[in-house]
Design an enzyme around this catalytic site. Sequence first.
Site, short mmCIF file in Angstrom:
data_model
loop_
_atom_site.label_atom_id
_atom_site.label_comp_id
_atom_site.label_asym_id
_atom_site.label_seq_id
_atom_site.Cartn_x
_atom_site.Cartn_y
_atom_site.Cartn_z
N HIS A 43 9.17 -6.99 4.65
CA HIS A 43 8.36 -5.94 4.27
C HIS A 43 7.00 -6.38 3.99
CE1 HIS A 43 8.45 -2.16 2.04
NE2 HIS A 43 7.07 -2.22 2.31
N GLU A 70 10.07 -3.37 7.69
CA GLU A 70 9.80 -2.17 6.84
C GLU A 70 8.47 -2.22 6.56
OE1 GLU A 70 14.10 -2.24 4.25
OE2 GLU A 70 12.25 -2.69 3.16
N HIS A 191 18.08 -0.94 -1.69
CA HIS A 191 17.31 -0.88 -3.03
C HIS A 191 18.44 -1.31 -4.18
CE1 HIS A 191 12.99 -1.13 -4.45
NE2 HIS A 191 13.81 -0.88 -5.60
#
Length: 240
Positions: A43, A70, A191
């Site tokens: 990410h 991401e 998450h």
Amino acid sequence: MTKLSVNINKIATLRNSRGGNNPDVVKTAKDVQLFGADGVTVHPRPDERHIRYADVRAIKPLITTEFNIEGNCREDKFIQLVLETKPHQVTLVPDTDGQLTSDHGWNTLLHKDYLVEMIRLFKQAGIRTSIFVDPVEEMVEGAAATGTDRIELYTEAYARLFLENKEKAIGPYIKAAEKAKELGLGINAGHDLDLQNLGYFSKNIPYVDEVSIGHALICDAIYLGLENTIQLYKRQLHPA
């Protein structure tokens, strides 16, 4: 069969804290696959405080499983990186400037036109798309209307409530996942999933395509070893 994609951002954070190349992020990407991970997630953020854009370019040729990038598609630099490296999947996350970590999903109704445009761009390049969403059926329906291949359920609320009331914690996610399945969307999740809450999540939503886990897995690896930790997470998804 739910796949485990290991997010290696925290390895990069540790490296960046001292400069140099220890730990070696590119080697870690190669090793997590050897240790059993089904994919690698990164990410990158504009300030490159963990994964750097150069890391992404160096990692891509070493991927033998799946590569998931991401990030915030409002950043032109991010769009260019994804189109250049052509990962298997791009996950669109509505980050804001200076955000510590991802903390909400897309409002897929408000941002429908924009998401349609971005998803078309990436799909034309042959890249599977996923949208980060909260466990709200209306947002899942909105995601389906954008043409995305998958959604990623933002699981921080589940993790926060899990120890207090796991049945209540999982409820909205089951409904959101059922709606996604009904609409023909693939389902990812991520998450704050960890060794305590992952098994229950997987048991109740066994048709999830992929979970992306970084922070908790890397923290566990400090104590348990990286290869062993990856296998422990895999066993939560596929108990004997």
